[in-house]
Scaffold this motif. Structure first.
Motif, PDB file in Angstrom:
ATOM      1  N   VAL A  53       0.828  -1.207   0.000  1.00 37.52           N
ATOM      2  CA  VAL A  53       0.000   0.000   0.000  1.00 37.52           C
ATOM      3  C   VAL A  53       0.864   1.258   0.000  1.00 37.52           C
ATOM      4  O   VAL A  53       0.547   2.230  -0.693  1.00 37.52           O
ATOM      5  CB  VAL A  53      -0.990  -0.008   1.192  1.00 37.52           C
ATOM      6  N   ALA A  54       1.961   1.262   0.739  1.00 39.25           N
ATOM      7  CA  ALA A  54       2.835   2.439   0.770  1.00 39.25           C
ATOM      8  C   ALA A  54       3.370   2.754  -0.627  1.00 39.25           C
ATOM      9  O   ALA A  54       3.433   3.926  -1.018  1.00 39.25           O
ATOM     10  CB  ALA A  54       3.982   2.223   1.754  1.00 39.25           C
ATOM     11  N   ASP A  55       3.763   1.723  -1.385  1.00 34.24           N
ATOM     12  CA  ASP A  55       4.247   1.950  -2.753  1.00 34.24           C
ATOM     13  C   ASP A  55       3.137   2.496  -3.640  1.00 34.24           C
ATOM     14  O   ASP A  55       3.374   3.380  -4.470  1.00 34.24           O
ATOM     15  CB  ASP A  55       4.795   0.659  -3.357  1.00 34.24           C
ATOM     16  N   MET A  56       1.906   1.988  -3.469  1.00 32.89           N
ATOM     17  CA  MET A  56       0.775   2.492  -4.246  1.00 32.89           C
ATOM     18  C   MET A  56       0.516   3.957  -3.910  1.00 32.89           C
ATOM     19  O   MET A  56       0.312   4.779  -4.802  1.00 32.89           O
ATOM     20  CB  MET A  56      -0.485   1.664  -3.962  1.00 32.89           C
ATOM     21  N   LYS A  57       0.541   4.287  -2.627  1.00 32.66           N
ATOM     22  CA  LYS A  57       0.288   5.664  -2.206  1.00 32.66           C
ATOM     23  C   LYS A  57       1.312   6.632  -2.787  1.00 32.66           C
ATOM     24  O   LYS A  57       0.987   7.776  -3.096  1.00 32.66           O
ATOM     25  CB  LYS A  57       0.307   5.763  -0.676  1.00 32.66           C
ATOM     26  N   ALA A  58       2.535   6.188  -2.937  1.00 33.12           N
ATOM     27  CA  ALA A  58       3.618   7.050  -3.426  1.00 33.12           C
ATOM     28  C   ALA A  58       3.676   7.125  -4.955  1.00 33.12           C
ATOM     29  O   ALA A  58       4.413   7.950  -5.495  1.00 33.12           O
ATOM     30  CB  ALA A  58       4.955   6.552  -2.879  1.00 33.12           C
ATOM     31  N   ALA A  59       2.912   6.299  -5.637  1.00 33.17           N
ATOM     32  CA  ALA A  59       2.968   6.255  -7.104  1.00 33.17           C
ATOM     33  C   ALA A  59       2.560   7.598  -7.710  1.00 33.17           C
ATOM     34  O   ALA A  59       1.628   8.245  -7.241  1.00 33.17           O
ATOM     35  CB  ALA A  59       2.059   5.148  -7.627  1.00 33.17           C
ATOM     36  N   GLU A  60       3.254   7.975  -8.757  1.00 34.51           N
ATOM     37  CA  GLU A  60       2.972   9.242  -9.430  1.00 34.51           C
ATOM     38  C   GLU A  60       2.228   9.047 -10.746  1.00 34.51           C
ATOM     39  O   GLU A  60       1.854  10.025 -11.386  1.00 34.51           O
ATOM     40  CB  GLU A  60       4.271   9.998  -9.665  1.00 34.51           C
ATOM     41  N   ASN A  61       1.998   7.808 -11.137  1.00 31.80           N
ATOM     42  CA  ASN A  61       1.362   7.547 -12.434  1.00 31.80           C
ATOM     43  C   ASN A  61      -0.132   7.257 -12.335  1.00 31.80           C
ATOM     44  O   ASN A  61      -0.785   7.037 -13.341  1.00 31.80           O
ATOM     45  CB  ASN A  61       2.058   6.376 -13.131  1.00 31.80           C
ATOM     46  N   LEU A  62      -0.702   7.283 -11.143  1.00 28.90           N
ATOM     47  CA  LEU A  62      -2.120   6.978 -10.985  1.00 28.90           C
ATOM     48  C   LEU A  62      -2.967   8.245 -11.111  1.00 28.90           C
ATOM     49  O   LEU A  62      -2.594   9.303 -10.612  1.00 28.90           O
ATOM     50  CB  LEU A  62      -2.373   6.307  -9.636  1.00 28.90           C
ATOM     51  N   ASP A 117      -0.749  12.150  -3.772  1.00 29.89           N
ATOM     52  CA  ASP A 117      -0.648  12.940  -4.993  1.00 29.89           C
ATOM     53  C   ASP A 117      -0.373  14.401  -4.633  1.00 29.89           C
ATOM     54  O   ASP A 117      -0.667  14.856  -3.529  1.00 29.89           O
ATOM     55  CB  ASP A 117      -1.915  12.813  -5.853  1.00 29.89           C
ATOM     56  N   SER A 118       0.201  15.131  -5.556  1.00 27.41           N
ATOM     57  CA  SER A 118       0.659  16.491  -5.283  1.00 27.41           C
ATOM     58  C   SER A 118      -0.470  17.445  -4.911  1.00 27.41           C
ATOM     59  O   SER A 118      -0.253  18.418  -4.199  1.00 27.41           O
ATOM     60  CB  SER A 118       1.437  17.038  -6.483  1.00 27.41           C
ATOM     61  N   GLN A 119      -1.687  17.174  -5.353  1.00 32.33           N
ATOM     62  CA  GLN A 119      -2.809  18.073  -5.067  1.00 32.33           C
ATOM     63  C   GLN A 119      -3.754  17.520  -3.992  1.00 32.33           C
ATOM     64  O   GLN A 119      -4.779  18.123  -3.693  1.00 32.33           O
ATOM     65  CB  GLN A 119      -3.578  18.361  -6.353  1.00 32.33           C
ATOM     66  N   ASN A 120      -3.405  16.382  -3.405  1.00 30.36           N
ATOM     67  CA  ASN A 120      -4.219  15.760  -2.352  1.00 30.36           C
ATOM     68  C   ASN A 120      -5.681  15.610  -2.766  1.00 30.36           C
ATOM     69  O   ASN A 120      -6.588  15.894  -1.991  1.00 30.36           O
ATOM     70  CB  ASN A 120      -4.107  16.536  -1.041  1.00 30.36           C
ATOM     71  N   GLN A 121      -5.897  15.138  -3.975  1.00 29.66           N
ATOM     72  CA  GLN A 121      -7.253  14.981  -4.485  1.00 29.66           C
ATOM     73  C   GLN A 121      -7.650  13.529  -4.698  1.00 29.66           C
ATOM     74  O   GLN A 121      -8.805  13.243  -4.959  1.00 29.66           O
ATOM     75  CB  GLN A 121      -7.404  15.721  -5.820  1.00 29.66           C
ATOM     76  N   LEU A 122      -6.696  12.603  -4.601  1.00 31.50           N
ATOM     77  CA  LEU A 122      -6.982  11.206  -4.937  1.00 31.50           C
ATOM     78  C   LEU A 122      -7.041  10.312  -3.702  1.00 31.50           C
ATOM     79  O   LEU A 122      -6.321  10.521  -2.729  1.00 31.50           O
ATOM     80  CB  LEU A 122      -5.922  10.659  -5.897  1.00 31.50           C
ATOM     81  N   VAL A 123      -7.906   9.300  -3.796  1.00 31.61           N
ATOM     82  CA  VAL A 123      -7.951   8.228  -2.817  1.00 31.61           C
ATOM     83  C   VAL A 123      -7.964   6.910  -3.576  1.00 31.61           C
ATOM     84  O   VAL A 123      -8.310   6.855  -4.753  1.00 31.61           O
ATOM     85  CB  VAL A 123      -9.194   8.315  -1.896  1.00 31.61           C
ATOM     86  N   ALA A 124      -7.594   5.845  -2.871  1.00 28.12           N
ATOM     87  CA  ALA A 124      -7.701   4.489  -3.405  1.00 28.12           C
ATOM     88  C   ALA A 124      -8.808   3.801  -2.622  1.00 28.12           C
ATOM     89  O   ALA A 124      -8.744   3.707  -1.392  1.00 28.12           O
ATOM     90  CB  ALA A 124      -6.382   3.745  -3.247  1.00 28.12           C
ATOM     91  N   GLU A 125      -9.837   3.346  -3.326  1.00 30.50           N
ATOM     92  CA  GLU A 125     -10.969   2.684  -2.680  1.00 30.50           C
ATOM     93  C   GLU A 125     -10.849   1.178  -2.859  1.00 30.50           C
ATOM     94  O   GLU A 125     -10.739   0.675  -3.974  1.00 30.50           O
ATOM     95  CB  GLU A 125     -12.289   3.175  -3.269  1.00 30.50           C
ATOM     96  N   TYR A 126     -10.854   0.450  -1.747  1.00 32.98           N
ATOM     97  CA  TYR A 126     -10.768  -1.017  -1.746  1.00 32.98           C
ATOM     98  C   TYR A 126     -11.948  -1.605  -2.513  1.00 32.98           C
ATOM     99  O   TYR A 126     -13.086  -1.175  -2.347  1.00 32.98           O
ATOM    100  CB  TYR A 126     -10.769  -1.511  -0.296  1.00 32.98           C
ATOM    101  N   ILE A 127     -11.664  -2.587  -3.353  1.00 30.14           N
ATOM    102  CA  ILE A 127     -12.703  -3.303  -4.093  1.00 30.14           C
ATOM    103  C   ILE A 127     -12.712  -4.745  -3.593  1.00 30.14           C
ATOM    104  O   ILE A 127     -11.736  -5.479  -3.762  1.00 30.14           O
ATOM    105  CB  ILE A 127     -12.447  -3.274  -5.614  1.00 30.14           C
ATOM    106  N   ALA A 128     -13.802  -5.147  -2.960  1.00 26.08           N
ATOM    107  CA  ALA A 128     -13.922  -6.515  -2.451  1.00 26.08           C
ATOM    108  C   ALA A 128     -14.078  -7.473  -3.626  1.00 26.08           C
ATOM    109  O   ALA A 128     -14.886  -7.239  -4.518  1.00 26.08           O
ATOM    110  CB  ALA A 128     -15.107  -6.635  -1.506  1.00 26.08           C
ATOM    111  N   GLU A 129     -13.288  -8.525  -3.620  1.00 25.44           N
ATOM    112  CA  GLU A 129     -13.354  -9.565  -4.646  1.00 25.44           C
ATOM    113  C   GLU A 129     -13.735 -10.881  -3.981  1.00 25.44           C
ATOM    114  O   GLU A 129     -12.966 -11.822  -3.960  1.00 25.44           O
ATOM    115  CB  GLU A 129     -12.006  -9.700  -5.360  1.00 25.44           C
ATOM    116  N   GLY A 130     -14.926 -10.953  -3.432  1.00 26.81           N
ATOM    117  CA  GLY A 130     -15.350 -12.137  -2.692  1.00 26.81           C
ATOM    118  C   GLY A 130     -15.155 -11.895  -1.210  1.00 26.81           C
ATOM    119  O   GLY A 130     -15.416 -10.807  -0.710  1.00 26.81           O
ATOM    120  N   ASP A 131     -14.695 -12.912  -0.484  1.00 28.16           N
ATOM    121  CA  ASP A 131     -14.456 -12.778   0.954  1.00 28.16           C
ATOM    122  C   ASP A 131     -13.485 -11.633   1.217  1.00 28.16           C
ATOM    123  O   ASP A 131     -12.593 -11.351   0.420  1.00 28.16           O
ATOM    124  CB  ASP A 131     -13.831 -14.049   1.535  1.00 28.16           C
ATOM    125  N   ILE A 132     -13.647 -11.017   2.374  1.00 33.17           N
ATOM    126  CA  ILE A 132     -12.689 -10.016   2.820  1.00 33.17           C
ATOM    127  C   ILE A 132     -11.628 -10.729   3.647  1.00 33.17           C
ATOM    128  O   ILE A 132     -11.948 -11.411   4.619  1.00 33.17           O
ATOM    129  CB  ILE A 132     -13.365  -8.942   3.689  1.00 33.17           C
TER     130      ILE A 132
END
Length: 170
Positions: free
Chosen positions: A18-27, A70-85
């Motif tokens: 998750v930390a790597d995803m949060k730091a990504a600049e291409n999303l 992200d640089s503008q603090n506008q994005l979030v990542a929303e968990y998508i359940a794929e069956g059981d949690i």
């Protein structure tokens, strides 16, 4: 530029945690990301997320809604359940006190009619309120009662079990 925007919005980008995803600049808004773990690659916490713009109704809990860096603090990542949690997908990794995180996961599962999978781990909790019937899978799971003597050990059978509020005494 158009091709780059298209790829950023339709591809699924993979990150070790998750930390790597949060730091990504291409999303960008509309992108999808898959993590291979929550805190570390292969820790059982891999999950799928949709990247989107934050709304006024969002509650950043670093489980179901993760704040992106992200640089503008506008994005979030929303968990998508794929069956059981799987509780590890949402950061319940046997931390010092996992009560609030596990309770939050249980509440989400109840609200969305999903089953929960507790992996081979020890979860330190003070109390858990199941509120209603919930189905869960356990794999050598231990709930360590913080400040008490009523530890609950479940497993190694990972069959689906339904827990009723009157059964829950943790």
């Amino acid at each position: 530029d158009i091709i780059s925007q298209y790829l950023n919005s339709t591809a699924i980008f993979a990150y070790d945690n998750v930390a790597d995803m949060k730091a990504a600049e291409n999303l960008v808004n509309g992108s999808y990301a898959r993590t291979l773990g929550y805190s570390a690659k292969n820790d059982g916490g891999g999950a799928l997320y949709k990247i989107r713009n934050i709304t006024n109704d969002d509650v950043i809990d670093e489980s179901f809604i993760v704040e992106m860096n992200d640089s503008q603090n506008q994005l979030v990542a929303e968990y998508i359940a794929e069956g059981d949690i799987y509780v590890e997908q949402l950061g319940a990794l046997g931390l010092a006190n996992s009560t609030s995180k596990i309770q939050h996961i249980i509440d989400y599962a109840i609200d969305n009619g999903l089953a929960i999978h507790f992996g081979h781990n020890t979860y330190n909790v003070t109390s858990i309120d199941f509120k209603t019937t919930i189905c869960a899978k356990f794999d050598d799971t231990v709930f360590n009662a913080i400040g008490g003597e009523n530890d609950i050990v479940v497993g190694p059978n990972s069959d689906l079990r339904c827990i009723f509020p009157s059964d829950a005494t943790s």
